[in-house]
Design a protein around this motif. Structure first.
Motif, PDB file in Angstrom:
ATOM      1  N   LYS A 254       0.840  -1.216   0.000  1.00  0.00           N
ATOM      2  CA  LYS A 254       0.000   0.000   0.000  1.00  0.00           C
ATOM      3  C   LYS A 254       0.869   1.259   0.000  1.00  0.00           C
ATOM      4  O   LYS A 254       0.552   2.253  -0.650  1.00  0.00           O
ATOM      5  N   GLU A 255       1.994   1.204   0.770  1.00  0.00           N
ATOM      6  CA  GLU A 255       2.867   2.390   0.865  1.00  0.00           C
ATOM      7  C   GLU A 255       3.480   2.709  -0.495  1.00  0.00           C
ATOM      8  O   GLU A 255       3.716   3.872  -0.816  1.00  0.00           O
ATOM      9  N   GLU A 256       3.752   1.648  -1.275  1.00  0.00           N
ATOM     10  CA  GLU A 256       4.351   1.863  -2.592  1.00  0.00           C
ATOM     11  C   GLU A 256       3.366   2.608  -3.504  1.00  0.00           C
ATOM     12  O   GLU A 256       3.715   3.585  -4.165  1.00  0.00           O
ATOM     13  N   ILE A 257       2.117   2.149  -3.489  1.00  0.00           N
ATOM     14  CA  ILE A 257       1.092   2.794  -4.321  1.00  0.00           C
ATOM     15  C   ILE A 257       0.945   4.253  -3.894  1.00  0.00           C
ATOM     16  O   ILE A 257       0.913   5.167  -4.725  1.00  0.00           O
ATOM     17  N   GLU A 258       0.880   4.457  -2.587  1.00  0.00           N
ATOM     18  CA  GLU A 258       0.690   5.802  -2.034  1.00  0.00           C
ATOM     19  C   GLU A 258       1.858   6.714  -2.395  1.00  0.00           C
ATOM     20  O   GLU A 258       1.692   7.888  -2.727  1.00  0.00           O
ATOM     21  N   GLU A 259       3.066   6.136  -2.331  1.00  0.00           N
ATOM     22  CA  GLU A 259       4.261   6.927  -2.630  1.00  0.00           C
ATOM     23  C   GLU A 259       4.237   7.427  -4.075  1.00  0.00           C
ATOM     24  O   GLU A 259       4.491   8.595  -4.360  1.00  0.00           O
ATOM     25  N   TRP A 260       3.897   6.545  -5.006  1.00  0.00           N
ATOM     26  CA  TRP A 260       3.837   6.956  -6.417  1.00  0.00           C
ATOM     27  C   TRP A 260       2.739   7.992  -6.615  1.00  0.00           C
ATOM     28  O   TRP A 260       2.914   8.985  -7.318  1.00  0.00           O
ATOM     29  N   ARG A 261       1.595   7.752  -5.985  1.00  0.00           N
ATOM     30  CA  ARG A 261       0.450   8.645  -6.177  1.00  0.00           C
ATOM     31  C   ARG A 261       0.742  10.047  -5.636  1.00  0.00           C
ATOM     32  O   ARG A 261       0.407  11.044  -6.270  1.00  0.00           O
ATOM     33  N   THR A 262       1.386  10.111  -4.480  1.00  0.00           N
ATOM     34  CA  THR A 262       1.520  11.426  -3.843  1.00  0.00           C
ATOM     35  C   THR A 262       2.790  12.174  -4.250  1.00  0.00           C
ATOM     36  O   THR A 262       2.815  13.393  -4.208  1.00  0.00           O
ATOM     37  N   THR A 263       3.831  11.446  -4.641  1.00  0.00           N
ATOM     38  CA  THR A 263       5.077  12.178  -4.940  1.00  0.00           C
ATOM     39  C   THR A 263       5.521  12.099  -6.401  1.00  0.00           C
ATOM     40  O   THR A 263       6.380  12.853  -6.818  1.00  0.00           O
ATOM     41  N   ARG A 264       4.951  11.169  -7.170  1.00  0.00           N
ATOM     42  CA  ARG A 264       5.484  11.025  -8.536  1.00  0.00           C
ATOM     43  C   ARG A 264       4.392  11.090  -9.594  1.00  0.00           C
ATOM     44  O   ARG A 264       4.623  10.691 -10.745  1.00  0.00           O
ATOM     45  N   ASP A 265       3.228  11.565  -9.222  1.00  0.00           N
ATOM     46  CA  ASP A 265       2.116  11.597 -10.179  1.00  0.00           C
ATOM     47  C   ASP A 265       2.484  12.455 -11.405  1.00  0.00           C
ATOM     48  O   ASP A 265       2.913  13.597 -11.262  1.00  0.00           O
ATOM     49  N   PRO A 266       2.295  11.914 -12.619  1.00  0.00           N
ATOM     50  CA  PRO A 266       2.747  12.632 -13.814  1.00  0.00           C
ATOM     51  C   PRO A 266       2.002  13.947 -14.052  1.00  0.00           C
ATOM     52  O   PRO A 266       2.592  14.903 -14.552  1.00  0.00           O
ATOM     53  N   ILE A 267       0.731  13.997 -13.681  1.00  0.00           N
ATOM     54  CA  ILE A 267      -0.038  15.228 -13.934  1.00  0.00           C
ATOM     55  C   ILE A 267       0.347  16.298 -12.919  1.00  0.00           C
ATOM     56  O   ILE A 267       0.599  17.453 -13.276  1.00  0.00           O
ATOM     57  N   ASP A 268       0.424  15.905 -11.644  1.00  0.00           N
ATOM     58  CA  ASP A 268       0.858  16.872 -10.607  1.00  0.00           C
ATOM     59  C   ASP A 268       2.237  17.440 -10.931  1.00  0.00           C
ATOM     60  O   ASP A 268       2.477  18.635 -10.838  1.00  0.00           O
ATOM     61  N   ARG A 269       3.133  16.532 -11.294  1.00  0.00           N
ATOM     62  CA  ARG A 269       4.511  16.966 -11.571  1.00  0.00           C
ATOM     63  C   ARG A 269       4.542  17.961 -12.723  1.00  0.00           C
ATOM     64  O   ARG A 269       5.218  18.989 -12.659  1.00  0.00           O
ATOM     65  N   PHE A 270       3.803  17.662 -13.772  1.00  0.00           N
ATOM     66  CA  PHE A 270       3.840  18.561 -14.929  1.00  0.00           C
ATOM     67  C   PHE A 270       3.116  19.876 -14.623  1.00  0.00           C
ATOM     68  O   PHE A 270       3.503  20.942 -15.122  1.00  0.00           O
ATOM     69  N   GLY A 271       2.089  19.793 -13.783  1.00  0.00           N
ATOM     70  CA  GLY A 271       1.404  21.022 -13.349  1.00  0.00           C
ATOM     71  C   GLY A 271       2.396  21.971 -12.667  1.00  0.00           C
ATOM     72  O   GLY A 271       2.380  23.186 -12.897  1.00  0.00           O
ATOM     73  N   LYS A 272       3.276  21.397 -11.850  1.00  0.00           N
ATOM     74  CA  LYS A 272       4.277  22.240 -11.156  1.00  0.00           C
ATOM     75  C   LYS A 272       5.254  22.865 -12.156  1.00  0.00           C
ATOM     76  O   LYS A 272       5.635  24.024 -12.017  1.00  0.00           O
ATOM     77  N   VAL A 273       5.628  22.092 -13.159  1.00  0.00           N
ATOM     78  CA  VAL A 273       6.524  22.634 -14.206  1.00  0.00           C
ATOM     79  C   VAL A 273       5.835  23.820 -14.888  1.00  0.00           C
ATOM     80  O   VAL A 273       6.435  24.875 -15.109  1.00  0.00           O
ATOM     81  N   LEU A 274       4.561  23.657 -15.185  1.00  0.00           N
ATOM     82  CA  LEU A 274       3.835  24.732 -15.876  1.00  0.00           C
ATOM     83  C   LEU A 274       3.684  25.965 -14.989  1.00  0.00           C
ATOM     84  O   LEU A 274       3.841  27.098 -15.447  1.00  0.00           O
ATOM     85  N   MET A 275       3.410  25.731 -13.701  1.00  0.00           N
ATOM     86  CA  MET A 275       3.251  26.882 -12.791  1.00  0.00           C
ATOM     87  C   MET A 275       4.569  27.641 -12.643  1.00  0.00           C
ATOM     88  O   MET A 275       4.575  28.854 -12.519  1.00  0.00           O
TER      89      MET A 275
END
Ligand SMILES: Cc1ncc(C[n+]2csc(CCOP(=O)(O)OP(=O)(O)O)c2C)c(N)n1
Ligand SMILES: [Mg+2]
Length: 328
Positions: A254-275
């Motif tokens: 479960k921690e692995e899934i959570e880790e990817w979702r909260t810290t490596r999500d492709p949309i969140d990450r790209f949103g930060k690049v755009l901001m």
């Protein structure tokens, strides 16, 4: 293709289109409104968008059992795809195929596929046709880490290398085949290194970084269009949902899934690049909402469509191709 702010915003939108399509499909499947099986790639959007959004209409693609995103972004209409998932007569394939048999030949979509590895020989044949006709179209051949060990994949990669065929082999390495980790299925988990064995270039890429995917796919596409042959891209990513929507998922931590979702999500990450490039948060939120609305409207349309009449059951079972003077 040129990368500028408009293109970047479009990549962001396309990642949201894929996610919104699949989140709604998952919700409605669980509610019993869609038939068959639904495998979603929520979390894997960058690995689809960064590649397939560079395709031309005349290019071709295969897709796997987890292929909604590829089909949607290669140009199929969302409403026809939902109608297909719902078994409706007006679905993309007349409601006969569902999630794992979605094709749209006019858009170069050779089909999602429930048989692991089966897209690769098809891609190989189409690429041979392109070369024979001296065209500069390319074929995208998608497969997962699990099916990378299927014989058909090796045969197609070997032959594509030997004949210098215009194929981009795209491995979405989400690190599991159903519940089996890649580390238990392969002694060498650096899949991109296999390219050397076929005499073709291979690249291991952060598959959750849409710009990195875009760049490496661009190199492979240019090479294929110039007649220099195939390439292999290993895109490292992760899926958030269980293997198939509704199945239990007790073996992935479960921690692995959570880790990817909260810290490596492709949309969140790209949103930060755009901001960081002065795109406003409201602009990003508006894009997200537009895609949610687009998919809801498409789904509503699909649910009003008729089911096929039972008299159609024997239609399209055989082609009408004449073989040695016979109609089969
Ligand atoms: C030839 C074949 N063998 C087994 C299966 C059952 N099966 C369906 S999906 C899957 C795992 C595929 O893993 P991977 O290629 O990594 O794709 P992912 O599901 O992770 O996207 C298996 C074993 C199948 N559909 N076809
Ligand atoms: Mg996998």
């Amino acid at each position: 293709m040129e990368m500028n702010k408009d293109t970047m915003l479009d990549l962001y939108r396309q990642m949201w289109r894929m996610r919104s399509f699949e989140e709604l499909a998952a919700t409605e499947f669980k509610a019993g409104k869609l038939q068959g099986f639904v495998h979603v790639g929520v979390g894997e959007e960058a690995s689809t968008v960064g590649v397939i959004c560079q395709a031309r209409l005349t290019d071709y693609t295969t897709a796997t059992h987890r292929g909604h995103g590829v089909v949607l972004l290669k140009g199929a209409e969302a409403k026809l795809m939902y109608a297909e998932l719902g078994g409706r007569a007006t679905g993309l394939c007349k409601g006969r195929g569902g999630s794992m048999h979605m094709a749209d030949l006019e858009k170069g979509i050779l089909g999602t596929n429930g048989i692991l590895g089966a897209g690769a020989p098809i891609a190989m044949g189409v690429a041979l046709g392109i070369k024979y006709k001296k065209l500069d179209d390319v074929v995208f051949c998608y497969f997962g880490d699990g099916q990378s060990n299927e014989g058909g994949i090796h045969e197609a990669m070997n032959m594509a290398g030997a004949l210098k065929l215009p194929i981009i082999f795209v491995c979405t390495n989400n690190q599991y085949g159903m519940w089996t980790p890649l580390t238990k299925a392969s002694a060498n988990v650096d899949l991109a290194k296999r390219a050397e064995g076929y005499g073709i270039p291979g690249a291991a890429v952060d598959g959750n970084d849409v710009l990195a995917v875009w760049e490496s796919a661009g190199v492979a596409i240019d090479r294929a269009r110039k007649g220099e042959g195939p390439s292999f891209l290993e895109l490292k990513t992760y899926r958030y949902y269980p293997h198939s929507v509704g199945l239990p998922d007790p073996w992935r931590p479960k921690e692995e899934i959570e880790e990817w979702r909260t810290t490596r999500d492709p949309i969140d990450r790209f949103g930060k690049v755009l901001m960081a490039q002065d795109v406003k948060q409201e602009t990003l939120e508006a894009i997200e909402k537009e895609t949610v609305d687009e998919m809801q409207e498409a789904f509503n349309w699909a649910m009003q469509q008729p089911f096929p009449d039972v008299t159609q059951a024997y239609q399209d079972v055989y082609t009408n191709l004449a073989v040695e003077g016979r109609t089969v």
